[in-house]
Write a protein that holds these residues in place. Structure first.
Motif, PDB file in Angstrom:
ATOM      1  N   ALA A  94      18.373  -4.464  -0.033  1.00  0.00           N
ATOM      2  CA  ALA A  94      19.302  -3.537   0.614  1.00  0.00           C
ATOM      3  C   ALA A  94      19.488  -3.885   2.099  1.00  0.00           C
ATOM      4  CB  ALA A  94      18.792  -2.109   0.464  1.00  0.00           C
ATOM      5  N   GLY A  95      18.868  -4.980   2.564  1.00  0.00           N
ATOM      6  CA  GLY A  95      19.033  -5.384   3.959  1.00  0.00           C
ATOM      7  C   GLY A  95      18.104  -4.647   4.915  1.00  0.00           C
ATOM      8  N   ILE A  96      17.106  -3.954   4.355  1.00  0.00           N
ATOM      9  CA  ILE A  96      16.174  -3.181   5.182  1.00  0.00           C
ATOM     10  C   ILE A  96      14.908  -4.000   5.437  1.00  0.00           C
ATOM     11  CG2 ILE A  96      14.627  -1.172   5.084  1.00  0.00           C
ATOM     12  CD1 ILE A  96      16.940   0.109   3.337  1.00  0.00           C
ATOM     13  N   GLU A  97      14.416  -3.984   6.681  1.00  0.00           N
ATOM     14  CA  GLU A  97      13.158  -4.672   6.980  1.00  0.00           C
ATOM     15  C   GLU A  97      12.055  -4.003   6.159  1.00  0.00           C
ATOM     16  OE1 GLU A  97      13.279  -6.769  11.293  1.00  0.00           O
ATOM     17  OE2 GLU A  97      12.856  -4.624  11.324  1.00  0.00           O
ATOM     18  N   ARG A  98      11.563  -4.689   5.138  1.00  0.00           N
ATOM     19  CA  ARG A  98      10.704  -4.059   4.132  1.00  0.00           C
ATOM     20  C   ARG A  98       9.290  -4.616   4.135  1.00  0.00           C
ATOM     21  NH1 ARG A  98      10.559   0.503   1.727  1.00  0.00           N
ATOM     22  NH2 ARG A  98      12.827   0.372   1.559  1.00  0.00           N
ATOM     23  N   CYS A  99       9.111  -5.820   4.700  1.00  0.00           N
ATOM     24  CA  CYS A  99       7.746  -6.334   4.802  1.00  0.00           C
ATOM     25  C   CYS A  99       7.561  -7.071   6.111  1.00  0.00           C
ATOM     26  CB  CYS A  99       7.343  -7.184   3.605  1.00  0.00           C
ATOM     27  SG  CYS A  99       8.615  -8.124   2.832  1.00  0.00           S
ATOM     28  N   SER A 100       6.326  -7.044   6.563  1.00  0.00           N
ATOM     29  CA  SER A 100       5.976  -7.721   7.812  1.00  0.00           C
ATOM     30  C   SER A 100       4.683  -8.483   7.586  1.00  0.00           C
ATOM     31  CB  SER A 100       5.808  -6.714   8.954  1.00  0.00           C
ATOM     32  OG  SER A 100       7.049  -6.070   9.215  1.00  0.00           O
ATOM     33  N   ASP A 152       1.972  10.016   9.170  1.00  0.00           N
ATOM     34  CA  ASP A 152       3.074   9.094   9.518  1.00  0.00           C
ATOM     35  C   ASP A 152       3.246   7.973   8.492  1.00  0.00           C
ATOM     36  OD1 ASP A 152       0.829   7.599  10.026  1.00  0.00           O
ATOM     37  OD2 ASP A 152       1.342   7.104  12.105  1.00  0.00           O
ATOM     38  N   GLY A 153       2.484   8.028   7.408  1.00  0.00           N
ATOM     39  CA  GLY A 153       2.621   7.009   6.363  1.00  0.00           C
ATOM     40  C   GLY A 153       1.945   5.691   6.716  1.00  0.00           C
ATOM     41  N   LEU A 154       1.272   5.642   7.864  1.00  0.00           N
ATOM     42  CA  LEU A 154       0.702   4.360   8.317  1.00  0.00           C
ATOM     43  C   LEU A 154      -0.816   4.271   8.144  1.00  0.00           C
ATOM     44  CD1 LEU A 154       2.784   3.853  11.602  1.00  0.00           C
ATOM     45  CD2 LEU A 154       2.934   2.467   9.534  1.00  0.00           C
ATOM     46  N   ASP A 155      -1.449   5.308   7.609  1.00  0.00           N
ATOM     47  CA  ASP A 155      -2.921   5.316   7.539  1.00  0.00           C
ATOM     48  C   ASP A 155      -3.485   4.083   6.831  1.00  0.00           C
ATOM     49  OD1 ASP A 155      -2.925   7.683   8.873  1.00  0.00           O
ATOM     50  OD2 ASP A 155      -3.954   8.854   7.314  1.00  0.00           O
ATOM     51  N   ASP A 156      -2.948   3.781   5.658  1.00  0.00           N
ATOM     52  CA  ASP A 156      -3.496   2.661   4.892  1.00  0.00           C
ATOM     53  C   ASP A 156      -3.108   1.323   5.514  1.00  0.00           C
ATOM     54  OD1 ASP A 156      -4.954   4.021   2.741  1.00  0.00           O
ATOM     55  OD2 ASP A 156      -2.999   4.863   2.288  1.00  0.00           O
ATOM     56  N   LEU A 157      -1.887   1.240   6.037  1.00  0.00           N
ATOM     57  CA  LEU A 157      -1.481  -0.004   6.717  1.00  0.00           C
ATOM     58  C   LEU A 157      -2.410  -0.283   7.892  1.00  0.00           C
ATOM     59  CD1 LEU A 157       2.344   0.610   6.411  1.00  0.00           C
ATOM     60  CD2 LEU A 157       1.187  -1.444   5.574  1.00  0.00           C
ATOM     61  N   ARG A 158      -2.753   0.780   8.651  1.00  0.00           N
ATOM     62  CA  ARG A 158      -3.676   0.614   9.784  1.00  0.00           C
ATOM     63  C   ARG A 158      -5.043   0.119   9.316  1.00  0.00           C
ATOM     64  NH1 ARG A 158      -0.883   4.951  12.848  1.00  0.00           N
ATOM     65  NH2 ARG A 158      -1.618   6.418  11.283  1.00  0.00           N
ATOM     66  N   PRO A 206       0.839  -1.209   0.000  1.00  0.00           N
ATOM     67  CA  PRO A 206       0.000   0.000   0.000  1.00  0.00           C
ATOM     68  C   PRO A 206       0.874   1.259   0.000  1.00  0.00           C
ATOM     69  CG  PRO A 206       0.265  -0.770   2.234  1.00  0.00           C
ATOM     70  CD  PRO A 206       1.063  -1.720   1.358  1.00  0.00           C
ATOM     71  N   PRO A 207       0.251   2.434  -0.125  1.00  0.00           N
ATOM     72  CA  PRO A 207       1.033   3.663   0.083  1.00  0.00           C
ATOM     73  C   PRO A 207       1.543   3.685   1.523  1.00  0.00           C
ATOM     74  CG  PRO A 207      -1.188   4.138  -0.753  1.00  0.00           C
ATOM     75  CD  PRO A 207      -1.166   2.704  -0.377  1.00  0.00           C
ATOM     76  N   TYR A 208       2.790   4.100   1.719  1.00  0.00           N
ATOM     77  CA  TYR A 208       3.292   4.147   3.102  1.00  0.00           C
ATOM     78  C   TYR A 208       4.269   5.287   3.354  1.00  0.00           C
ATOM     79  CZ  TYR A 208       6.900   1.120   0.919  1.00  0.00           C
ATOM     80  OH  TYR A 208       7.865   0.585   0.090  1.00  0.00           O
ATOM     81  N   VAL A 209       4.329   6.223   2.431  1.00  0.00           N
ATOM     82  CA  VAL A 209       5.225   7.365   2.625  1.00  0.00           C
ATOM     83  C   VAL A 209       4.459   8.447   3.393  1.00  0.00           C
ATOM     84  CG1 VAL A 209       6.674   9.073   1.464  1.00  0.00           C
ATOM     85  CG2 VAL A 209       6.405   6.797   0.455  1.00  0.00           C
ATOM     86  N   ALA A 210       5.127   9.083   4.356  1.00  0.00           N
ATOM     87  CA  ALA A 210       4.488  10.145   5.140  1.00  0.00           C
ATOM     88  C   ALA A 210       4.337  11.398   4.280  1.00  0.00           C
ATOM     89  CB  ALA A 210       5.331  10.447   6.366  1.00  0.00           C
ATOM     90  N   HIS A 251       6.168  -2.173   3.670  1.00  0.00           N
ATOM     91  CA  HIS A 251       6.135  -0.897   4.395  1.00  0.00           C
ATOM     92  C   HIS A 251       7.473  -0.184   4.264  1.00  0.00           C
ATOM     93  CE1 HIS A 251       8.419  -3.127   7.299  1.00  0.00           C
ATOM     94  NE2 HIS A 251       7.439  -3.998   7.436  1.00  0.00           N
ATOM     95  N   GLY A 252       7.554   0.985   4.853  1.00  0.00           N
ATOM     96  CA  GLY A 252       8.756   1.807   4.746  1.00  0.00           C
ATOM     97  C   GLY A 252       9.904   1.297   5.613  1.00  0.00           C
ATOM     98  N   TRP A 253      11.092   1.826   5.392  1.00  0.00           N
ATOM     99  CA  TRP A 253      12.322   1.329   6.011  1.00  0.00           C
ATOM    100  C   TRP A 253      12.308   1.446   7.529  1.00  0.00           C
ATOM    101  CZ3 TRP A 253      15.308   4.892   8.726  1.00  0.00           C
ATOM    102  CH2 TRP A 253      14.973   6.230   8.512  1.00  0.00           C
ATOM    103  N   HIS A 254      11.520   2.373   8.067  1.00  0.00           N
ATOM    104  CA  HIS A 254      11.530   2.581   9.517  1.00  0.00           C
ATOM    105  C   HIS A 254      10.198   2.180  10.153  1.00  0.00           C
ATOM    106  CE1 HIS A 254       9.426   5.710   7.643  1.00  0.00           C
ATOM    107  NE2 HIS A 254       9.248   6.453   8.714  1.00  0.00           N
ATOM    108  N   GLN A 255       9.367   1.434   9.415  1.00  0.00           N
ATOM    109  CA  GLN A 255       8.014   1.141   9.909  1.00  0.00           C
ATOM    110  C   GLN A 255       7.827  -0.293  10.406  1.00  0.00           C
ATOM    111  OE1 GLN A 255       5.975   2.302   6.325  1.00  0.00           O
ATOM    112  NE2 GLN A 255       5.395   4.310   7.134  1.00  0.00           N
ATOM    113  N   ALA A 256       8.851  -1.130  10.318  1.00  0.00           N
ATOM    114  CA  ALA A 256       8.684  -2.557  10.635  1.00  0.00           C
ATOM    115  C   ALA A 256       8.142  -2.759  12.049  1.00  0.00           C
ATOM    116  CB  ALA A 256       9.998  -3.308  10.445  1.00  0.00           C
TER     117      ALA A 256
END
Ligand code: GLN
Length: 275
Positions: A261-267, A208-214, A182-186, A234-239
């Motif tokens: 890139a080694g970033i937690e990108r999905c949950s 906060d970029g979390l509206d749609d994830l919520r 989903p969209p997740y950029v603030a 989700h975004g790089w700092h949202q895991a």
């Protein structure tokens, strides 16, 4: 002007060599794999109308338009997808989500899957391509995106049930898998300047970029089969925040995966099995 000179001019316009080569091949109606041909024939003359078109494409690329829009296509999980500004360009990072989805579906026959905010259809089509027995639905709120997804499904000969809807509205569970990028950029994220050519409705989700994830996490558990999974990009700092949402929604086995890139990108997390 020769092909060699055209490429030199593109470099002067600030283009990466590979981008310039791919644009020139596209213009000449040749596949991107023909870079060797381009080098071998670099003294071939480029007719003036093509020269103009090439230079215009280079200007657009230099202005930050994604190469995929200029070429009209992007490869994702081994599929060649048509893309245009009605949809987000599929990212290699999202292949992590598809790989995880396919692992979870491994021992389930004819699983029911729904992809929320499908855009070009990338995730739904990659899953359907790998699992011919899967019953895959894909929804998007944008009619334009659905047209792109439908064209891709048709061109690839993959049966995916497309429907216009916002997230899980109108969905009939139970699903073995609910998946979404989903969209997740603030709103106000400076990174959005680099993404200005892509649809903002596919990118931005509240302060906060979390509206749609919520919204998705709230609606998903009731539509999951027991043992079914919800997987989210989700975004790089949202895991951590997304894992918290999943747990608070009553889902179990919460986990995250890293992108290239080694970033937690999905949950993701799963609805408890019965019994
Ligand atoms: N991965 C994209 C980016 O930040 C964002 C995609 C999205 O919001 N789903 O470049």
């Amino acid at each position: 002007m020769t092909l060699h000179q055209a490429l030199q001019q593109a470099a002067a316009q600030g283009l990466a060599r590979l981008d310039a080569q791919l644009l020139l091949l596209h213009l000449l109606g040749r596949p991107g794999t023909d870079r060797g041909w381009l080098i071998a024939h670099d003294d071939t003359m480029l007719a003036p109308p093509l020269r103009e078109t090439f230079s215009a494409l280079c200007r657009r690329r230099a202005d930050g338009e994604p190469l995929a829009y200029l070429l009209g296509e992007k490869e994702f999980f081994g599929l060649r997808l048509q893309v245009d500004p009605r949809v987000l360009v599929p990212r290699p990072d999202t292949e992590t989500l598809v790989e995880w989805a396919l692992e979870l579906l491994q021992h389930r026959l004819a699983p029911r899957v729904i992809d929320l905010g499908t855009g070009s259809g990338a995730i739904a089509l990659a899953i359907r391509q790998a699992r011919a027995d899967a019953v895959v639905e894909a929804v998007d709120r944008s009619a334009g995106a659905l047209e792109v997804a439908a064209a891709n499904a048709h061109a690839l000969g993959l049966a995916v049930d497309l429907r216009q809807a916002s997230w899980l509205e109108g969905a009939q569970g139970p699903y073995e898998l609910i998946v979404s990028n989903p969209p997740y950029v603030a709103a106000g994220d400076p990174h959005l300047a680099d993404l200005r050519h892509e649809p903002v409705s596919a990118l931005v989700a509240g302060a906060d970029g979390l509206d749609d994830l919520r919204a998705i996490v709230q609606a998903a558990p009731a539509l999951l089969a027991p043992g079914g999974w919800l997987l989210l990009e989700h975004g790089w700092h949202q895991a951590q925040a997304v894992r918290g949402l999943l747990t608070a929604a009553g889902l179990v086995d919460t986990a995250s995966r890293r992108d290239l890139a080694g970033i937690e990108r999905c949950s993701g997390a799963c609805r408890l099995e019965l019994g």
